[in-house]
Scaffold this motif. Structure first.
Motif, short mmCIF file in Angstrom:
data_model
loop_
_atom_site.label_atom_id
_atom_site.label_comp_id
_atom_site.label_asym_id
_atom_site.label_seq_id
_atom_site.Cartn_x
_atom_site.Cartn_y
_atom_site.Cartn_z
N GLU A 54 -22.32 38.68 39.57
CA GLU A 54 -21.91 39.98 39.01
C GLU A 54 -23.03 41.02 39.06
O GLU A 54 -22.79 42.20 38.86
CB GLU A 54 -21.46 39.80 37.56
N PHE A 55 -24.23 40.58 39.31
CA PHE A 55 -25.39 41.46 39.22
C PHE A 55 -25.29 42.67 40.14
O PHE A 55 -25.50 43.80 39.71
CB PHE A 55 -26.66 40.66 39.54
N GLY A 56 -24.93 42.45 41.40
CA GLY A 56 -24.85 43.56 42.36
C GLY A 56 -23.85 44.63 41.97
O GLY A 56 -24.14 45.83 42.04
N SER A 57 -22.67 44.22 41.54
CA SER A 57 -21.66 45.21 41.17
C SER A 57 -22.05 45.96 39.89
O SER A 57 -21.80 47.16 39.78
CB SER A 57 -20.28 44.56 41.01
N VAL A 58 -22.69 45.27 38.95
CA VAL A 58 -23.12 45.94 37.72
C VAL A 58 -24.21 46.98 38.05
O VAL A 58 -24.17 48.10 37.55
CB VAL A 58 -23.61 44.93 36.67
#
Length: 87
Positions: free
Chosen positions: A64-68
């Motif tokens: 989820e890190f990239g989208s956040v």
């Protein structure tokens, strides 16, 4: 053993840090809602309590890190115009 003065000094420092921290939980677990990031940007910009320097700590899955990060950027939360930003 820690001395009373050292303990008191550490406690005062801890209380100062806690006073300027903001905890936000994604209650529904949906990190893909752009309006949540916009609301966060508006809240951080409207309250004089917060420093212009910001560190974002995220306890999320690596997937989820990239989208956040993208959502934070789209909301203007990673702009370093008035202070530094760290993720």
């Amino acid at each position: 053993m820690i001395s009373y003065n050292k303990f008191k000094s550490n406690l005062q420092f801890f209380l100062k840090i806690i006073a300027i921290c903001l905890f936000i939980s994604s209650c529904g677990g949906d990190l893909a809602k752009p309006e949540d990031y916009t609301a966060l940007q508006q809240r951080l910009g409207s309250e004089k309590t917060f420093s212009t320097n910001m560190a974002f700590y995220m306890a999320i899955r690596p997937a989820e890190f990239g989208s956040v990060i993208s959502h934070l950027g789209e909301a203007g939360l990673l702009t370093e115009e008035h202070g530094w930003r760290r993720v």
